[in-house]
Design a protein around this motif. Structure first.
Motif, short mmCIF file in Angstrom:
data_model
loop_
_atom_site.label_atom_id
_atom_site.label_comp_id
_atom_site.label_asym_id
_atom_site.label_seq_id
_atom_site.Cartn_x
_atom_site.Cartn_y
_atom_site.Cartn_z
N UNK A 711 0.84 -1.20 0.00
CA UNK A 711 0.00 0.00 0.00
C UNK A 711 0.88 1.25 0.00
N UNK A 712 1.93 1.25 0.82
CA UNK A 712 2.86 2.38 0.84
C UNK A 712 3.53 2.56 -0.52
N UNK A 713 3.90 1.43 -1.16
CA UNK A 713 4.53 1.49 -2.48
C UNK A 713 3.59 2.10 -3.50
N UNK A 714 2.32 1.74 -3.43
CA UNK A 714 1.33 2.33 -4.34
C UNK A 714 1.23 3.84 -4.13
N UNK A 715 1.23 4.25 -2.86
CA UNK A 715 1.13 5.69 -2.56
C UNK A 715 2.35 6.44 -3.10
N UNK A 716 3.54 5.88 -2.86
CA UNK A 716 4.78 6.52 -3.34
C UNK A 716 4.79 6.60 -4.86
N UNK A 717 4.43 5.50 -5.50
CA UNK A 717 4.43 5.45 -6.96
C UNK A 717 3.45 6.46 -7.56
N UNK A 718 2.26 6.53 -6.99
CA UNK A 718 1.24 7.43 -7.53
C UNK A 718 1.59 8.89 -7.28
N UNK A 719 2.25 9.17 -6.16
CA UNK A 719 2.68 10.55 -5.89
C UNK A 719 3.76 10.99 -6.88
N UNK A 720 4.63 10.05 -7.25
CA UNK A 720 5.73 10.38 -8.17
C UNK A 720 5.32 10.32 -9.63
N UNK A 721 4.19 9.68 -9.90
CA UNK A 721 3.82 9.37 -11.29
C UNK A 721 3.73 10.61 -12.18
N UNK A 722 2.91 11.58 -11.82
CA UNK A 722 2.66 12.71 -12.72
C UNK A 722 3.91 13.57 -12.92
N UNK A 723 4.66 13.92 -11.86
CA UNK A 723 5.89 14.69 -12.12
C UNK A 723 6.88 13.95 -13.01
N UNK A 724 7.07 12.65 -12.75
CA UNK A 724 8.01 11.87 -13.56
C UNK A 724 7.48 11.72 -14.98
N UNK A 725 6.18 11.44 -15.11
CA UNK A 725 5.56 11.29 -16.43
C UNK A 725 5.75 12.55 -17.27
N UNK A 726 5.50 13.70 -16.68
CA UNK A 726 5.59 14.95 -17.42
C UNK A 726 7.01 15.26 -17.85
N UNK A 727 7.97 15.01 -16.97
CA UNK A 727 9.38 15.26 -17.31
C UNK A 727 9.82 14.37 -18.47
#
Length: 786
Positions: A711-727
């Motif tokens: 669950x923590x991994x999902x939260x970390x991944x989803x928090x990082x997703x949009x900034x990393x995706x956009x870059x």
């Protein structure tokens, strides 16, 4: 003695060693395959260009330009010129197979006579095509894409009411011919057939007499400078042509990124394995030190063990990479002639690199051996000292059930251990969600602005319908828009019609000269162009430039530039900066009242339906327009963008592969970690059983720990997703055009529901099944230190 200890250790810890071996196999397999793919594409392009005889520079000429060719021949640096003349067939509907008109490509098809071949072209078996048999033809892969045309099938070419039948001999490879679905196909035909077809449809060509000149020159800069002085003349070097294979390279680099993530995962697994092994074998290490064996020798024992595992894993991974290489290279080899002399060697080198990196990492992880002493064998590996709190929560003050408390307490008590597992799970999930975002974005209506197209619902991309605009008729676009508007009115479909046109013109600012694409949208629009800095042009003497165009001209906002439109000089004030894919980013945006004749580019006719209709209504309207215009080349915005980018389906395939791989990797990590935890916590588990804790509670505690981590991994991944995706998306798009401010689209159900549930479910099942092993531990094992 060392080898006896090694043999015993390999047998005793089969589960850990097998899973570690599987990680190394996966890591080596992807590393070897992706390195081979990258080398084959990047280095293979030069090899392919050499085999094809591609010169240092070539020039595309869209209309007859005898003056340019005369000046070109007069250049002292030019020692040879070869010319290919093309005959264009504007519509795919001119080709008929099994009684049906083709509708699988948008841009005109070009026919090249075998006697005009200036480069070496290759058949599917990489043999040079010397000539084409009369009545047959070869074609690039975009001609047969999404069709059932097979080698030996007859294809009818219908021009101006006359028909000519040709037999398909297979696809061919042309070094400078794009094979993307959005590009027009090229057909190689017999010279006599070429003359016959040209006599049937002399009016088919949009650009008069298009040709390409292949130039042998010692000074490519002089050729480019000369080309910039003429309209409809475009010079490209060998380096420029490499962009044709951008998507092939992009796929290879994505696969390399996957292999790097797997390697990082293998390192984390290795670190846990070594750490648990050293912690568990404190007695053996202490005894070895007591009898005089040095720390270096003890560390060597572990290094030999992991050397054996990594060598076996690398060998298996290398041989497993061979079919994966073939799969990855299948599309690339269909587009290129690749040299195979170094492929296996570089794959082997990458596997050796994996082994070397693992050994270095192993050496660093065994430093703890230095801290252990003979007395640790007596103290059961503990010093009895602790200078900080074991946990931040306490059972007495907690309202959680005992099983939940123990699980949370375990995670909080070993933050480094569980944070590393969280990070690996997050990385695996991040790759899957990144692929999902990229695939969706590259067909999303939200990036329509990147093509410098106003907000619209339908797009007419039939070259036959829009072809008159490219034949020198300045009012052709007006008649086309009037025709579309009239058709909308007849069909009872209210909407606004616009059309976007582009023209390459010579531009000047101070001492700088550049060939810039000038882009203008005519007609009624419901949206303003997206401007990154400054403002959009509001008057006929104002203009916005991309960053690339500003760099070409050495100009900025507030400067004035000059441009040559159809022999007339125009001066513009630069009012803003914008982003676009068009013109490869070297583009200028004009105010809508600017007129020029003979555009050389267009994104077709755009229609914005009134009343903000839903997708079903839009598709229904498009179906009616297809029938009215008798064409299949009218698309909704998503399908239009998908056809323009041409990589969405590839990314979807990689995403599905990564979902499977993530499930496998997650399961292996869970099994390995849980078995390690059980081995380390054997005494604690036995003690819990001795005081009456049930097997079910212990299994639930161990499972819940991994559920918390996932669950923590999902939260970390989803928090990082949009900034990393956009870059990453902005970086990828910058290789295609001049793009900034790109924001990825997202599928909420897939990103926030399907992917996280997949990770949590795999983790839960894997942990629960592995935790069943705790049933084999008895209360009498409390005192065991084995």
């Amino acid at each position: 003695m060392f080898f006896r200890i090694l043999k015993k250790d390999l047998k005793r810890k089969k589960t850990m060693n097998v899973i570690l071996l599987l990680f190394i196999i996966l890591c080596s397999m992807f590393a070897a395959a992706s390195v081979n793919n990258i080398i084959a594409v990047t280095g293979g392009i030069e090899h392919y260009f050499d085999m094809a005889g591609v010169p240092d520079i070539s020039v595309a000429v869209e209309n007859n330009n005898d003056e340019f060719e005369k000046e070109l021949k007069a250049l002292p640096s030019v020692s040879g010129i070869k010319t290919e003349k093309y005959f264009e067939v504007s519509s795919s509907r001119s080709f008929i197979h099994n009684g049906s008109k083709l509708n699988n490509f948008i841009n005109p098809a070009r026919l090249l006579a075998d006697t005009d071949m200036a480069l070496n072209y290759f058949d599917k078996d990489n043999n040079i095509i010397k000539s084409v048999e009369k009545g047959t033809f070869y074609a690039t892969t975009s001609f047969t894409a999404d069709t059932d045309i097979k080698e030996g099938d007859d294809v009818i070419v219908r021009l101006e009411g006359k028909e000519f039948t040709l037999t398909y001999k297979g696809y061919f490879k042309g070094a400078l011919f794009s094979t993307e679905t959005s590009s027009g196909p090229v057909l190689l035909v017999n010279s006599e057939d070429h003359s016959t077809l040209k006599s049937y449809g002399a009016s088919q060509s949009l650009f008069g007499d298009p040709r390409r000149l292949y130039i042998t020159s010692t000074d490519t800069a002089a050729v480019k400078e000369l080309a910039e002085q003429y309209d409809h003349v475009y010079a490209s070097t060998r380096e420029d042509h490499k962009s044709i294979y951008l998507y092939d390279m992009l796929t290879a680099y994505i696969m390399m990124a996957i292999s790097i993530v797997l390697m990082l995962t293998a390192f984390v697994v290795l670190r846990f394995t070594i750490g648990f092994t050293i912690t568990e074998e404190f007695r053996e290490i202490g005894v070895m030190k007591a009898v005089g064996i040095q720390s270096v020798s003890i560390r060597g024992l572990y290094i030999i063990k992991y050397l054996a595992i990594s060598v076996v894993g690398a060998l298996i991974g290398f041989f497993c990479s061979l079919p994966l290489q073939d799969m990855m290279m299948k599309t690339v080899s269909k587009n290129m002639v690749l040299g195979s002399e170094n492929g296996s060697v570089m794959g082997a080198v990458s596997c050796i690199g994996v082994v070397a990196v693992i050994l270095i990492f192993c050496y660093m992880c065994t430093r703890r051996v230095k801290k252990l002493s003979p007395i640790d064998a007596v103290r059961n590996g503990q010093t009895g000292e602790r200078f900080g709190k074991k946990s931040v929560i306490h059972l007495g003050s907690s309202k959680m059930p005992s099983t939940g408390f123990l699980a949370v307490n375990d995670v909080l008590s070993a933050p480094r251990r569980f944070s590393m597992i969280t990070l690996i799970f997050a990385l695996c999930l991040l790759i899957v969600t990144l692929m999902s975002n990229f695939a969706l974005t590259l067909k999303s209506e939200k990036i329509l602005w990147a093509f410098s197209i106003p907000e619209s619902d339908a797009h007419i991309l039939d070259a036959e319908l829009i072809g008159d605009m490219f034949r020198g008729d300045k009012n052709a676009y007006k008649r086309l828009m009037a025709d579309v508007s009239e058709t909308l009115e007849k069909e009872g479909i209210p909407g606004q019609v616009s059309i976007s046109l582009g023209k390459n013109c010579k531009s000047y600012h101070k001492d700088n000269t550049a060939d810039i694409m000038y882009w203008v949208t005519k007609g009624e629009t419901v949206s303003e162009p997206k401007i990154d800095e400054g403002s959009a042009p509001r008057k006929s003497d104002e203009i916005a430039l991309t960053g690339y165009a500003m760099k070409d001209l050495g100009a900025g906002i507030g400067d004035r530039i000059k441009a040559d439109f159809d022999g007339e000089e125009h001066e513009f004030l630069v009012t803003g900066k914008f982003s676009t894919f068009m013109g490869e980013g070297h583009t200028a945006l004009l105010y809508k009242d600017i007129e020029f004749s003979s555009p050389n580019s267009s994104s077709g006719v755009q229609i914005h339906f009134d009343g903000s209709p839903d997708k079903a209504t839009i598709d229904k309207n498009i179906a009616r327009l297809k029938k009215a215009f008798d064409t299949d080349k009218i698309y909704n915005t998503s399908d239009m963008i998908k056809s323009m980018t041409g990589i969405s389906d590839t990314l979807n395939t990689i995403k599905k592969m990564m979902m499977i791989l993530t499930a496998i990797v997650t399961a292996m990590i869970v099994v390995l970690m849980e078995r390690s935890f059980i081995s380390k916590e054997k005494s604690e588990i036995a003690l819990m059983k001795a005081v009456g804790v049930s097997d079910r509670s212990i299994i639930a505690q161990h499972t819940l720990r991994f559920v918390i981590v996932s669950v923590l991994a999902c939260a970390v991944s989803l928090l990082a997703l949009m900034p990393v995706s956009n870059v990453i998306m902005n970086f990828i798009c910058s290789m295609i055009g001049d793009i900034s401010g790109m924001k990825c689209d997202i599928d909420p159900i897939e990103i926030f529901v399907i992917c996280p549930i997949m990770l949590i479910l795999v983790t839960t099942i894997g942990a629960m099944l592995t935790a069943l092993y705790t049933r084999t531990i008895r209360a009498s094992d409390t005192a065991s230190i084995e």
